[in-house]
Motif scaffolding. Structure first.
Motif, PDB file in Angstrom:
ATOM      1  N   THR A   8       0.871  -1.403   0.000  1.00  0.00           N
ATOM      2  CA  THR A   8      -0.156  -0.012   0.280  1.00  0.00           C
ATOM      3  C   THR A   8       1.081   1.473  -0.095  1.00  0.00           C
ATOM      4  OG1 THR A   8       0.046   0.155   2.489  1.00  0.00           O
ATOM      5  CG2 THR A   8      -1.700  -1.245   1.367  1.00  0.00           C
ATOM      6  N   THR A   9       0.648   2.428  -0.160  1.00  0.00           N
ATOM      7  CA  THR A   9       1.075   3.410  -0.106  1.00  0.00           C
ATOM      8  C   THR A   9       0.732   4.704   0.710  1.00  0.00           C
ATOM      9  OG1 THR A   9      -0.450   4.513  -2.070  1.00  0.00           O
ATOM     10  CG2 THR A   9       1.856   3.109  -2.312  1.00  0.00           C
ATOM     11  N   SER A  10       1.523   5.489   0.546  1.00  0.00           N
ATOM     12  CA  SER A  10       0.399   6.676   2.365  1.00  0.00           C
ATOM     13  C   SER A  10       1.296   8.606   1.766  1.00  0.00           C
ATOM     14  CB  SER A  10       1.494   6.371   3.194  1.00  0.00           C
ATOM     15  OG  SER A  10       0.201   7.372   4.335  1.00  0.00           O
ATOM     16  N   ARG A  11       0.355   8.613   2.159  1.00  0.00           N
ATOM     17  CA  ARG A  11       0.784  10.498   1.773  1.00  0.00           C
ATOM     18  C   ARG A  11       2.348  11.029   3.241  1.00  0.00           C
ATOM     19  NH1 ARG A  11      -3.567  14.392   4.654  1.00  0.00           N
ATOM     20  NH2 ARG A  11      -3.382  14.208   6.735  1.00  0.00           N
ATOM     21  N   ILE A  43       7.603  29.965  -1.741  1.00  0.00           N
ATOM     22  CA  ILE A  43       7.626  28.576  -1.887  1.00  0.00           C
ATOM     23  C   ILE A  43       6.389  28.097  -2.211  1.00  0.00           C
ATOM     24  CG2 ILE A  43       7.702  26.313  -0.624  1.00  0.00           C
ATOM     25  CD1 ILE A  43       8.686  27.210   1.896  1.00  0.00           C
ATOM     26  N   VAL A  44       6.492  27.600  -4.121  1.00  0.00           N
ATOM     27  CA  VAL A  44       5.541  27.465  -4.883  1.00  0.00           C
ATOM     28  C   VAL A  44       5.994  25.394  -4.018  1.00  0.00           C
ATOM     29  CG1 VAL A  44       4.753  26.824  -6.855  1.00  0.00           C
ATOM     30  CG2 VAL A  44       5.543  29.054  -5.861  1.00  0.00           C
ATOM     31  N   SER A  45       4.597  25.070  -3.872  1.00  0.00           N
ATOM     32  CA  SER A  45       4.475  23.719  -2.842  1.00  0.00           C
ATOM     33  C   SER A  45       3.647  22.781  -4.235  1.00  0.00           C
ATOM     34  CB  SER A  45       3.961  23.704  -2.179  1.00  0.00           C
ATOM     35  OG  SER A  45       4.469  22.146  -1.251  1.00  0.00           O
ATOM     36  N   LEU A  46       4.314  22.078  -5.121  1.00  0.00           N
ATOM     37  CA  LEU A  46       3.418  21.384  -6.868  1.00  0.00           C
ATOM     38  C   LEU A  46       3.792  19.878  -6.357  1.00  0.00           C
ATOM     39  CD1 LEU A  46       6.156  22.929  -9.626  1.00  0.00           C
ATOM     40  CD2 LEU A  46       2.849  23.643  -8.992  1.00  0.00           C
ATOM     41  N   HIS A  47       1.656  19.353  -6.423  1.00  0.00           N
ATOM     42  CA  HIS A  47       1.785  18.371  -5.857  1.00  0.00           C
ATOM     43  C   HIS A  47       0.849  17.236  -6.400  1.00  0.00           C
ATOM     44  CE1 HIS A  47       4.511  18.910  -2.826  1.00  0.00           C
ATOM     45  NE2 HIS A  47       3.874  20.165  -2.744  1.00  0.00           N
ATOM     46  N   LEU A  48       1.104  15.977  -6.626  1.00  0.00           N
ATOM     47  CA  LEU A  48       0.445  15.363  -7.626  1.00  0.00           C
ATOM     48  C   LEU A  48      -0.888  15.179  -7.268  1.00  0.00           C
ATOM     49  CD1 LEU A  48      -0.123  11.347  -6.373  1.00  0.00           C
ATOM     50  CD2 LEU A  48       0.748  13.295  -4.811  1.00  0.00           C
ATOM     51  N   SER A  49      -2.117  14.910  -8.569  1.00  0.00           N
ATOM     52  CA  SER A  49      -4.025  15.152  -8.003  1.00  0.00           C
ATOM     53  C   SER A  49      -4.715  14.923  -6.723  1.00  0.00           C
ATOM     54  CB  SER A  49      -4.136  14.063  -9.186  1.00  0.00           C
ATOM     55  OG  SER A  49      -5.393  14.175  -9.527  1.00  0.00           O
ATOM     56  N   ALA A  50      -4.886  15.469  -6.322  1.00  0.00           N
ATOM     57  CA  ALA A  50      -5.773  15.385  -5.167  1.00  0.00           C
ATOM     58  C   ALA A  50      -6.475  14.580  -5.230  1.00  0.00           C
ATOM     59  CB  ALA A  50      -5.862  16.483  -4.645  1.00  0.00           C
ATOM     60  N   GLU A  51      -7.243  13.648  -6.503  1.00  0.00           N
ATOM     61  CA  GLU A  51      -7.402  12.790  -6.671  1.00  0.00           C
ATOM     62  C   GLU A  51      -7.068  11.772  -6.711  1.00  0.00           C
ATOM     63  OE1 GLU A  51     -11.314  13.223  -7.703  1.00  0.00           O
ATOM     64  OE2 GLU A  51     -11.364  15.162  -7.671  1.00  0.00           O
ATOM     65  N   LEU A  52      -5.126  11.252  -6.478  1.00  0.00           N
ATOM     66  CA  LEU A  52      -4.918  10.344  -6.390  1.00  0.00           C
ATOM     67  C   LEU A  52      -4.526  10.088  -5.109  1.00  0.00           C
ATOM     68  CD1 LEU A  52      -3.367  10.063  -9.391  1.00  0.00           C
ATOM     69  CD2 LEU A  52      -5.812   8.930  -9.055  1.00  0.00           C
ATOM     70  N   SER A  53      -4.218  11.709  -3.793  1.00  0.00           N
ATOM     71  CA  SER A  53      -3.392  10.852  -2.839  1.00  0.00           C
ATOM     72  C   SER A  53      -3.723  12.646  -1.827  1.00  0.00           C
ATOM     73  CB  SER A  53      -2.190  11.433  -3.313  1.00  0.00           C
ATOM     74  OG  SER A  53      -1.344  11.437  -2.740  1.00  0.00           O
ATOM     75  N   TYR A  98      -1.731  16.190  -1.902  1.00  0.00           N
ATOM     76  CA  TYR A  98      -1.764  17.672  -1.494  1.00  0.00           C
ATOM     77  C   TYR A  98      -2.668  18.227  -0.110  1.00  0.00           C
ATOM     78  CZ  TYR A  98      -4.915  22.338  -2.633  1.00  0.00           C
ATOM     79  OH  TYR A  98      -5.042  23.228  -2.571  1.00  0.00           O
ATOM     80  N   ASP A  99      -3.369  17.666   0.174  1.00  0.00           N
ATOM     81  CA  ASP A  99      -3.769  18.577   1.874  1.00  0.00           C
ATOM     82  C   ASP A  99      -2.829  18.472   2.960  1.00  0.00           C
ATOM     83  OD1 ASP A  99      -6.619  18.366   0.356  1.00  0.00           O
ATOM     84  OD2 ASP A  99      -7.005  15.970   0.763  1.00  0.00           O
ATOM     85  N   VAL A 125       0.269  24.096  -4.918  1.00  0.00           N
ATOM     86  CA  VAL A 125      -0.561  23.809  -5.984  1.00  0.00           C
ATOM     87  C   VAL A 125      -1.086  22.588  -5.816  1.00  0.00           C
ATOM     88  CG1 VAL A 125      -0.950  23.987  -8.449  1.00  0.00           C
ATOM     89  CG2 VAL A 125       0.488  25.608  -6.627  1.00  0.00           C
ATOM     90  N   ASP A 126      -2.128  21.308  -6.498  1.00  0.00           N
ATOM     91  CA  ASP A 126      -2.734  20.534  -6.600  1.00  0.00           C
ATOM     92  C   ASP A 126      -2.784  20.505  -8.356  1.00  0.00           C
ATOM     93  OD1 ASP A 126      -4.288  18.244  -8.033  1.00  0.00           O
ATOM     94  OD2 ASP A 126      -6.356  18.397  -7.138  1.00  0.00           O
ATOM     95  N   THR A 127      -1.255  19.429  -8.725  1.00  0.00           N
ATOM     96  CA  THR A 127      -1.220  19.913 -10.284  1.00  0.00           C
ATOM     97  C   THR A 127      -2.574  18.775 -11.238  1.00  0.00           C
ATOM     98  OG1 THR A 127      -0.235  18.238 -10.312  1.00  0.00           O
ATOM     99  CG2 THR A 127       1.360  20.299 -10.085  1.00  0.00           C
TER     100      THR A 127
END
Length: 281
Positions: free
Chosen positions: A61-64, A85-95, A98-99, A115-117
């Motif tokens: 399994t994976t964890s944020r 700082i600009v903090s860019l992350h993988l889709s919030a739909e997948l992980s 971002y939160d 940013v949720d990219t």
């Protein structure tokens, strides 16, 4: 590297280490849980170990990242001289990454734009690179965010997987889609759409699916100047051959990256993954 605006991303961006070092990009690691062991992606678990575990059907399994890990990262970046700082992350739909970053940003010692990219893998990496280039040129936080969002808006990501079982188990694709993709031994092609992984096409054989993946990527590139990334998991020969074919048929190709995905994405796709990211400049 000290500068006015710093760029933070996460370990699923899969940017080459030299590129990250050159632009001063910091990546916060996600976690892979293998059995009863929690391991940081990129440093504590290899893709080979992951592939072997998946092939043996061991629980993965994976964890944020935790908000505390983000908070520590933001603190260190600020201490190195960043005033934003600009903090860019993988889709919030997948992980939930971002939160977690949003929670940490509230207590950061300098302003942080999270940013949720809507992206993943080098689709995220290209966004982080665009933001870093804007920052390197003296851009503000807003200008770096705009550069990343513009890159995200034009970027497409397509994937071939041998089976949808791993995506279904991890909840990254619906059961109905998984059943549809598995019917009659169909080989699925997927796309990233609205931050979600969706079925794009069904193809009868692996060879035809990979040929179709190449065709879709070349069509998407057109004649524009584009960067392309070819990803794989335990399929290096297939990835290399696909990259060679794309070099030959994409006239506007600028940079082409070939890399094996890390353990987090690999845990949800399984061995045999081939992915192509097309990102116009």
């Amino acid at each position: 590297m000290s500068r006015h605006v710093a760029i933070v991303t996460d370990s699923t961006a899969y940017l080459p280490p030299r590129t990250m070092e050159r632009h001063g990009i910091t990546a916060v690691p996600l976690t892979v849980v293998l059995g009863d062991r929690a391991l940081e992606e990129g440093t504590e678990i290899s893709t080979r170990s992951l592939a072997q575990a998946l092939q043996k059907r061991r629980p993965v399994t994976t964890s944020r990242p935790s908000p505390q890990l983000f908070a520590e990262t933001y603190r260190k970046v600020a201490e190195a001289g960043a005033t934003g700082i600009v903090s860019l992350h993988l889709s919030a739909e997948l992980s939930g990454t971002y939160d977690a970053a949003v929670l940490a940003a509230r207590e950061a010692p300098v302003p942080v734009r999270v940013v949720d990219t809507g992206m993943i893998a080098m689709a995220l990496g290209f966004c982080a690179l665009a933001a870093a280039e804007a920052a390197d040129a003296g851009g503000t936080v807003d200008e770096a965010v705009t550069a990343a969002e513009k890159r995200a808006a034009g970027t497409s990501a397509y994937f071939y997987v041998d089976t949808l079982d791993y995506l279904r188990r991890g909840g990254r694709i619906g059961t109905a889609q998984a059943l549809f993709g598995s019917a009659l031994a169909v080989k699925p092609l997927l796309q990233l759409n609205g931050g979600r992984i969706e079925l794009l096409e069904k193809v009868r054989t692996a060879s035809k699916a990979i040929a179709r993946l190449e065709e879709i990527a070349a069509e998407r590139a057109g004649g524009a100047q584009v960067d392309i990334a070819v990803h794989h998991l335990a399929a290096a020969d297939r990835a290399s051959a696909l990259a060679d074919r794309l070099r030959a048929r994409v006239p506007g190709l600028a940079d082409l990256h070939v890399s094996e995905v890390g353990a987090v994405i690999g845990a949800h796709t399984g061995p045999g993954l081939l992915g192509v990211v097309v990102s116009p400049r």
